[in-house]
Scaffold this motif. Structure first.
Motif, PDB file in Angstrom:
ATOM      1  N   GLY A 140       3.083 -42.665  -7.008  1.00 18.82           N
ATOM      2  CA  GLY A 140       3.829 -42.929  -5.770  1.00 18.82           C
ATOM      3  C   GLY A 140       3.968 -41.518  -5.282  1.00 18.82           C
ATOM      4  O   GLY A 140       4.155 -41.383  -4.348  1.00 18.82           O
ATOM      5  N   THR A 141       4.445 -40.748  -6.383  1.00 18.24           N
ATOM      6  CA  THR A 141       4.638 -39.220  -5.953  1.00 18.24           C
ATOM      7  C   THR A 141       3.397 -38.544  -5.512  1.00 18.24           C
ATOM      8  O   THR A 141       3.481 -37.873  -4.237  1.00 18.24           O
ATOM      9  N   ILE A 142       2.415 -38.764  -6.105  1.00 20.58           N
ATOM     10  CA  ILE A 142       1.115 -38.187  -5.483  1.00 20.58           C
ATOM     11  C   ILE A 142       0.814 -38.777  -4.314  1.00 20.58           C
ATOM     12  O   ILE A 142       0.413 -38.068  -3.280  1.00 20.58           O
ATOM     13  N   ARG A 143       0.858 -40.011  -4.074  1.00 24.48           N
ATOM     14  CA  ARG A 143       0.807 -40.532  -2.592  1.00 24.48           C
ATOM     15  C   ARG A 143       1.534 -40.094  -1.703  1.00 24.48           C
ATOM     16  O   ARG A 143       1.250 -39.846  -0.623  1.00 24.48           O
ATOM     17  N   ASN A 144       2.626 -39.911  -1.820  1.00 25.39           N
ATOM     18  CA  ASN A 144       3.709 -39.553  -1.134  1.00 25.39           C
ATOM     19  C   ASN A 144       3.550 -37.955  -0.599  1.00 25.39           C
ATOM     20  O   ASN A 144       3.507 -37.342   0.559  1.00 25.39           O
ATOM     21  N   PHE A 145       2.996 -37.241  -1.545  1.00 31.83           N
ATOM     22  CA  PHE A 145       2.776 -35.917  -1.372  1.00 31.83           C
ATOM     23  C   PHE A 145       1.592 -35.661  -0.486  1.00 31.83           C
ATOM     24  O   PHE A 145       1.626 -35.054   0.382  1.00 31.83           O
ATOM     25  N   VAL A 146       0.356 -36.365  -0.781  1.00 25.51           N
ATOM     26  CA  VAL A 146      -0.707 -36.342   0.172  1.00 25.51           C
ATOM     27  C   VAL A 146      -0.204 -36.884   1.661  1.00 25.51           C
ATOM     28  O   VAL A 146      -0.720 -36.032   2.559  1.00 25.51           O
ATOM     29  N   THR A 147       0.332 -37.939   1.689  1.00 25.59           N
ATOM     30  CA  THR A 147       0.841 -38.277   2.818  1.00 25.59           C
ATOM     31  C   THR A 147       1.623 -37.590   3.680  1.00 25.59           C
ATOM     32  O   THR A 147       1.244 -37.165   4.940  1.00 25.59           O
ATOM     33  N   LEU A 150      -0.622 -34.519   4.806  1.00 23.22           N
ATOM     34  CA  LEU A 150      -1.554 -34.696   6.133  1.00 23.22           C
ATOM     35  C   LEU A 150      -0.667 -34.931   7.411  1.00 23.22           C
ATOM     36  O   LEU A 150      -1.212 -34.499   8.462  1.00 23.22           O
ATOM     37  N   ASN A 151       0.673 -35.217   7.217  1.00 24.96           N
ATOM     38  CA  ASN A 151       1.450 -35.299   8.644  1.00 24.96           C
ATOM     39  C   ASN A 151       1.934 -34.338   8.787  1.00 24.96           C
ATOM     40  O   ASN A 151       2.246 -33.762   9.992  1.00 24.96           O
ATOM     41  N   ALA A 152       2.502 -33.232   7.773  1.00 23.24           N
ATOM     42  CA  ALA A 152       3.082 -31.932   8.195  1.00 23.24           C
ATOM     43  C   ALA A 152       2.210 -30.839   8.581  1.00 23.24           C
ATOM     44  O   ALA A 152       2.184 -30.105   9.370  1.00 23.24           O
ATOM     45  N   VAL A 153       0.683 -31.085   8.357  1.00 22.38           N
ATOM     46  CA  VAL A 153      -0.299 -30.206   8.634  1.00 22.38           C
ATOM     47  C   VAL A 153      -1.348 -30.893   9.407  1.00 22.38           C
ATOM     48  O   VAL A 153      -2.569 -31.404   8.453  1.00 22.38           O
ATOM     49  N   ALA A 156      -5.239 -30.548   8.589  1.00 21.23           N
ATOM     50  CA  ALA A 156      -5.544 -30.530   7.114  1.00 21.23           C
ATOM     51  C   ALA A 156      -6.413 -31.844   6.915  1.00 21.23           C
ATOM     52  O   ALA A 156      -6.024 -32.958   7.641  1.00 21.23           O
ATOM     53  N   SER A 157      -7.664 -31.911   5.918  1.00 19.50           N
ATOM     54  CA  SER A 157      -8.171 -32.824   5.591  1.00 19.50           C
ATOM     55  C   SER A 157      -7.983 -33.070   4.186  1.00 19.50           C
ATOM     56  O   SER A 157      -7.962 -31.878   3.367  1.00 19.50           O
ATOM     57  N   LEU A 158      -8.041 -34.198   3.814  1.00 20.86           N
ATOM     58  CA  LEU A 158      -8.123 -34.510   2.135  1.00 20.86           C
ATOM     59  C   LEU A 158      -9.421 -34.577   1.816  1.00 20.86           C
ATOM     60  O   LEU A 158     -10.362 -35.424   2.054  1.00 20.86           O
ATOM     61  N   HIS A 178      -7.488 -31.722  -3.569  1.00 19.20           N
ATOM     62  CA  HIS A 178      -8.410 -30.917  -2.702  1.00 19.20           C
ATOM     63  C   HIS A 178      -8.138 -30.956  -1.405  1.00 19.20           C
ATOM     64  O   HIS A 178      -8.574 -31.907  -0.639  1.00 19.20           O
ATOM     65  N   PHE A 179      -7.365 -30.082  -0.451  1.00 13.07           N
ATOM     66  CA  PHE A 179      -7.329 -30.229   0.876  1.00 13.07           C
ATOM     67  C   PHE A 179      -8.105 -28.978   1.537  1.00 13.07           C
ATOM     68  O   PHE A 179      -8.363 -27.831   0.901  1.00 13.07           O
ATOM     69  N   THR A 180      -8.647 -29.326   2.444  1.00 11.26           N
ATOM     70  CA  THR A 180      -9.145 -28.236   3.584  1.00 11.26           C
ATOM     71  C   THR A 180      -8.329 -28.081   4.779  1.00 11.26           C
ATOM     72  O   THR A 180      -8.033 -29.110   5.668  1.00 11.26           O
ATOM     73  N   LEU A 181      -7.901 -26.765   5.105  1.00 13.21           N
ATOM     74  CA  LEU A 181      -7.143 -26.599   6.514  1.00 13.21           C
ATOM     75  C   LEU A 181      -8.118 -25.894   7.258  1.00 13.21           C
ATOM     76  O   LEU A 181      -8.746 -24.981   6.757  1.00 13.21           O
ATOM     77  N   PHE A 182      -8.322 -26.363   8.559  1.00 12.48           N
ATOM     78  CA  PHE A 182      -9.212 -25.885   9.528  1.00 12.48           C
ATOM     79  C   PHE A 182      -8.114 -24.934  10.419  1.00 12.48           C
ATOM     80  O   PHE A 182      -7.396 -25.254  11.213  1.00 12.48           O
TER      81      PHE A 182
END
Length: 186
Positions: A140-147, A150-153, A156-158, A178-182
């Motif tokens: 749950g923590t990992i899912r909330n972090f990824v979400t 992606l909402n804050a930036v 960014a893509s996962l 692993h995120f990529t920010l463009f």
């Protein structure tokens, strides 16, 4: 003759009830009615299936043609420039990394280290900022972090989310995010 058929049917009914019992005769009658209904409805159902397949094929063809129309190249240099302008400049990467860490604090995810790399391909209009974070937390923590990231930036893509569990009864996962920010290139 009509009386003879009627008496034969009555005799068969009584013989059937005597051999199968009342419940067996009712069951056999229900099976016969079901088969009769299926035989009567089968052509209608077949036509309906064929019609549904035809409609689905037409909609799929229309969807694909619309998709091909929307995949056309930009019509002008201004459209390309406007698209590129939507992305922030690379000098914002430190602030974006701060936002990623703020999301981690918000969801109570501890990030001890991370790998960061800036890259750009020759002739490309964009610069990529790769962020790889190894973490340990529950799902749950990992899912909330990824979400949250992606909402804050939004640019960014996962790229990858790899999770492993040390034992079946353990709630803590070892994850690699692993995120990529463009960013807009120079």
């Amino acid at each position: 003759m009509n009386m003879n058929i009627h008496s034969s049917l009555l005799t068969m009914r009584y013989e059937l009830v005597r051999r199968l019992g009342l419940q067996g005769a009712i069951g056999l009658t229900l099976i016969a009615l079901t088969l009769l209904i299926l035989l009567l409805l089968a052509p209608h159902l077949r036509n309906e299936v064929l019609q549904t397949r035809s409609q689905t094929a037409m909609r799929l063809k229309a969807f694909n043609s619309d998709r091909l129309i929307h995949q056309r190249a930009p019509e002008s240099v201004e459209q390309v420039a406007q698209f590129n302008a939507w992305f922030p400049a690379i000098n914002r990467n430190a602030g974006d990394l701060r936002r990623v860490l703020e999301v981690a604090d918000k969801v109570k995810l501890v990030i001890n280290k991370g790998d960061y790399q800036i890259s750009s391909d020759a002739g490309m209009s964009f610069v990529k900022y790769e962020v790889v974070l190894p973490v340990k937390a529950d799902y749950g923590t990992i899912r909330n972090f990824v979400t949250g990231v992606l909402n804050a930036v939004p640019y960014a893509s996962l790229v990858e989310l790899h999770m492993e569990r040390a034992a079946a009864n353990n709630d803590v996962l070892d994850a690699r995010i692993h995120f990529t920010l463009f960013y807009r290139g120079a």
